[in-house]
Design a protein around this motif. Sequence first.
Motif, PDB file in Angstrom:
ATOM      1  N   ASP A 111       0.824  -1.212   0.000  1.00 49.58           N
ATOM      2  CA  ASP A 111       0.000   0.000   0.000  1.00 49.58           C
ATOM      3  C   ASP A 111       0.858   1.261   0.000  1.00 49.58           C
ATOM      4  O   ASP A 111       0.424   2.317   0.464  1.00 49.58           O
ATOM      5  CB  ASP A 111      -0.948  -0.012   1.207  1.00 49.58           C
ATOM      6  CG  ASP A 111      -0.212  -0.032   2.537  1.00 49.58           C
ATOM      7  OD1 ASP A 111      -0.883  -0.047   3.579  1.00 49.58           O
ATOM      8  OD2 ASP A 111       1.038  -0.046   2.530  1.00 49.58           O
ATOM      9  N   MET A 112       2.083   1.151  -0.517  1.00 55.63           N
ATOM     10  CA  MET A 112       3.013   2.281  -0.517  1.00 55.63           C
ATOM     11  C   MET A 112       3.172   2.889  -1.912  1.00 55.63           C
ATOM     12  O   MET A 112       4.039   3.731  -2.123  1.00 55.63           O
ATOM     13  CB  MET A 112       4.374   1.801   0.012  1.00 55.63           C
ATOM     14  CG  MET A 112       4.290   1.319   1.448  1.00 55.63           C
ATOM     15  SD  MET A 112       5.810   0.526   2.027  1.00 55.63           S
ATOM     16  CE  MET A 112       5.688  -1.073   1.255  1.00 55.63           C
ATOM     17  N   ASN A 113       2.367   2.426  -2.861  1.00 56.53           N
ATOM     18  CA  ASN A 113       2.431   2.916  -4.238  1.00 56.53           C
ATOM     19  C   ASN A 113       3.815   2.692  -4.866  1.00 56.53           C
ATOM     20  O   ASN A 113       4.290   3.514  -5.653  1.00 56.53           O
ATOM     21  CB  ASN A 113       2.034   4.402  -4.313  1.00 56.53           C
ATOM     22  CG  ASN A 113       1.536   4.794  -5.691  1.00 56.53           C
ATOM     23  OD1 ASN A 113       0.952   3.979  -6.410  1.00 56.53           O
ATOM     24  ND2 ASN A 113       1.771   6.025  -6.075  1.00 56.53           N
ATOM     25  N   HIS A 114       4.440   1.571  -4.502  1.00 58.65           N
ATOM     26  CA  HIS A 114       5.756   1.260  -5.049  1.00 58.65           C
ATOM     27  C   HIS A 114       5.637   0.675  -6.443  1.00 58.65           C
ATOM     28  O   HIS A 114       4.819  -0.205  -6.707  1.00 58.65           O
ATOM     29  CB  HIS A 114       6.480   0.250  -4.143  1.00 58.65           C
ATOM     30  CG  HIS A 114       6.988   0.848  -2.881  1.00 58.65           C
ATOM     31  ND1 HIS A 114       7.432   0.085  -1.828  1.00 58.65           N
ATOM     32  CD2 HIS A 114       7.163   2.142  -2.512  1.00 58.65           C
ATOM     33  CE1 HIS A 114       7.845   0.881  -0.862  1.00 58.65           C
ATOM     34  NE2 HIS A 114       7.683   2.140  -1.261  1.00 58.65           N
ATOM     35  N   GLU A 115       6.514   1.153  -7.342  1.00 59.32           N
ATOM     36  CA  GLU A 115       6.501   0.617  -8.698  1.00 59.32           C
ATOM     37  C   GLU A 115       7.155  -0.770  -8.769  1.00 59.32           C
ATOM     38  O   GLU A 115       6.742  -1.630  -9.518  1.00 59.32           O
ATOM     39  CB  GLU A 115       7.265   1.555  -9.664  1.00 59.32           C
ATOM     40  CG  GLU A 115       6.748   2.987  -9.679  1.00 59.32           C
ATOM     41  CD  GLU A 115       7.483   3.888  -8.703  1.00 59.32           C
ATOM     42  OE1 GLU A 115       7.420   5.117  -8.899  1.00 59.32           O
ATOM     43  OE2 GLU A 115       8.116   3.382  -7.743  1.00 59.32           O
ATOM     44  N   TYR A 116       8.201  -0.952  -7.998  1.00 63.23           N
ATOM     45  CA  TYR A 116       8.989  -2.184  -8.083  1.00 63.23           C
ATOM     46  C   TYR A 116       8.474  -3.191  -7.058  1.00 63.23           C
ATOM     47  O   TYR A 116       8.296  -2.862  -5.877  1.00 63.23           O
ATOM     48  CB  TYR A 116      10.461  -1.872  -7.805  1.00 63.23           C
ATOM     49  CG  TYR A 116      11.370  -3.089  -7.848  1.00 63.23           C
ATOM     50  CD1 TYR A 116      11.681  -3.799  -6.694  1.00 63.23           C
ATOM     51  CD2 TYR A 116      11.927  -3.527  -9.049  1.00 63.23           C
ATOM     52  CE1 TYR A 116      12.505  -4.897  -6.728  1.00 63.23           C
ATOM     53  CE2 TYR A 116      12.763  -4.627  -9.100  1.00 63.23           C
ATOM     54  CZ  TYR A 116      13.043  -5.309  -7.937  1.00 63.23           C
ATOM     55  OH  TYR A 116      13.865  -6.410  -7.974  1.00 63.23           O
ATOM     56  N   MET A 117       8.235  -4.436  -7.521  1.00 62.93           N
ATOM     57  CA  MET A 117       7.874  -5.531  -6.624  1.00 62.93           C
ATOM     58  C   MET A 117       8.644  -6.772  -7.045  1.00 62.93           C
ATOM     59  O   MET A 117       8.964  -6.943  -8.235  1.00 62.93           O
ATOM     60  CB  MET A 117       6.363  -5.791  -6.653  1.00 62.93           C
ATOM     61  CG  MET A 117       5.545  -4.619  -6.109  1.00 62.93           C
ATOM     62  SD  MET A 117       3.792  -4.974  -5.946  1.00 62.93           S
ATOM     63  CE  MET A 117       3.764  -6.030  -4.476  1.00 62.93           C
ATOM     64  N   SER A 118       8.918  -7.634  -6.078  1.00 59.90           N
ATOM     65  CA  SER A 118       9.738  -8.799  -6.381  1.00 59.90           C
ATOM     66  C   SER A 118       9.386  -9.931  -5.440  1.00 59.90           C
ATOM     67  O   SER A 118       8.810  -9.724  -4.374  1.00 59.90           O
ATOM     68  CB  SER A 118      11.221  -8.440  -6.250  1.00 59.90           C
ATOM     69  OG  SER A 118      11.498  -7.910  -4.959  1.00 59.90           O
ATOM     70  N   TRP A 119       9.767 -11.142  -5.858  1.00 58.38           N
ATOM     71  CA  TRP A 119       9.620 -12.336  -5.034  1.00 58.38           C
ATOM     72  C   TRP A 119      10.986 -12.973  -4.848  1.00 58.38           C
ATOM     73  O   TRP A 119      11.753 -13.139  -5.805  1.00 58.38           O
ATOM     74  CB  TRP A 119       8.702 -13.359  -5.707  1.00 58.38           C
ATOM     75  CG  TRP A 119       7.247 -13.093  -5.505  1.00 58.38           C
ATOM     76  CD1 TRP A 119       6.387 -12.500  -6.383  1.00 58.38           C
ATOM     77  CD2 TRP A 119       6.487 -13.409  -4.342  1.00 58.38           C
ATOM     78  NE1 TRP A 119       5.135 -12.413  -5.839  1.00 58.38           N
ATOM     79  CE2 TRP A 119       5.160 -12.979  -4.586  1.00 58.38           C
ATOM     80  CE3 TRP A 119       6.773 -14.013  -3.116  1.00 58.38           C
ATOM     81  CZ2 TRP A 119       4.134 -13.131  -3.652  1.00 58.38           C
ATOM     82  CZ3 TRP A 119       5.763 -14.169  -2.195  1.00 58.38           C
ATOM     83  CH2 TRP A 119       4.445 -13.731  -2.464  1.00 58.38           C
ATOM     84  N   TYR A 120      11.279 -13.336  -3.578  1.00 56.71           N
ATOM     85  CA  TYR A 120      12.490 -14.052  -3.223  1.00 56.71           C
ATOM     86  C   TYR A 120      12.094 -15.347  -2.537  1.00 56.71           C
ATOM     87  O   TYR A 120      11.045 -15.439  -1.887  1.00 56.71           O
ATOM     88  CB  TYR A 120      13.343 -13.236  -2.240  1.00 56.71           C
ATOM     89  CG  TYR A 120      14.093 -12.075  -2.836  1.00 56.71           C
ATOM     90  CD1 TYR A 120      13.482 -10.837  -2.991  1.00 56.71           C
ATOM     91  CD2 TYR A 120      15.418 -12.207  -3.233  1.00 56.71           C
ATOM     92  CE1 TYR A 120      14.179  -9.761  -3.531  1.00 56.71           C
ATOM     93  CE2 TYR A 120      16.122 -11.131  -3.766  1.00 56.71           C
ATOM     94  CZ  TYR A 120      15.483  -9.918  -3.904  1.00 56.71           C
ATOM     95  OH  TYR A 120      16.177  -8.854  -4.438  1.00 56.71           O
ATOM     96  N   SER A 169       9.041  -7.104 -10.964  1.00 53.40           N
ATOM     97  CA  SER A 169       8.214  -6.267 -11.832  1.00 53.40           C
ATOM     98  C   SER A 169       8.542  -4.803 -11.558  1.00 53.40           C
ATOM     99  O   SER A 169       8.676  -4.407 -10.403  1.00 53.40           O
ATOM    100  CB  SER A 169       6.734  -6.528 -11.549  1.00 53.40           C
ATOM    101  OG  SER A 169       5.928  -5.538 -12.152  1.00 53.40           O
ATOM    102  N   VAL A 170       8.647  -4.025 -12.630  1.00 49.33           N
ATOM    103  CA  VAL A 170       8.943  -2.593 -12.469  1.00 49.33           C
ATOM    104  C   VAL A 170       7.698  -1.741 -12.675  1.00 49.33           C
ATOM    105  O   VAL A 170       7.784  -0.510 -12.692  1.00 49.33           O
ATOM    106  CB  VAL A 170      10.081  -2.137 -13.397  1.00 49.33           C
ATOM    107  CG1 VAL A 170      11.368  -2.860 -13.039  1.00 49.33           C
ATOM    108  CG2 VAL A 170       9.720  -2.367 -14.859  1.00 49.33           C
ATOM    109  N   GLY A 171       6.560  -2.387 -12.840  1.00 51.06           N
ATOM    110  CA  GLY A 171       5.313  -1.649 -12.963  1.00 51.06           C
ATOM    111  C   GLY A 171       4.222  -2.560 -13.490  1.00 51.06           C
ATOM    112  O   GLY A 171       4.497  -3.676 -13.950  1.00 51.06           O
TER     113      GLY A 171
END
Lengths: 113, 111
Positions: free
Chosen positions: A26-35, A49-51
Amino acid sequence: NAGVTQTPKFQVLKTGQSMTLQCAQDMNHEYMSWYRQDPGMGLRLIHYSVGAGITDQGEVPNGYNVSRSTTEDFPLRLLSAAPSQTSVYFCASSQIIFNSPLHFGNGTRLTVT
Amino acid sequence: QKEVEQDPGPLSVPEGAIVSLNCTYSNSAFQYFMWYRQYSRKGPELLMYTYSSGNKEDGRFTAQVDKSSKYISLFIRDSQPSDSATYLCAMTAGGGNKLTFGTGTQLKVEL
């Protein structure tokens, strides 16, 4: 002030079953990832993902699918679970600006029998 | 050989001790170095961020980078039981989001 939320916290699957690990921020971050985090191996990048609408493979993508239809959500799909996918999975997000820190969720502990 | 090597520990120290945690790496392109702290059954959280060689201090924590030796350290002064956690080093070449992590060192600070 939720940050990065992962569900479920725990999951047990049988070999061959499929499931989706959920991640929302919920921080409006463009970048998300899975580790994934395994003893003696550290954190290894699966997909990122960059968006919305943009995804790419990390170091260990085989056996996993992702999609990014919204900025907030980045689900990770296991298509046909294998015992080698027993691990703790972390979702992380950040802004796409220089030096922006990664914010991690508290993980999903997955056991495949 | 892994790109980033980190002694897994466990490391056990008495309260008040100075703790030294270290990582070595092989990729000379790494320029941005981080330390994350991970409490049991929680996600990692960023502790320190440094660029290139040198020292950076934040309260009881000091991060040190020696690029010529490909060696980074985290020092914790006056260690507290609340510092008991796993400490992961992480690094990246271009300052972006794709990090390479060490395996983590488990630290226990005893009363």
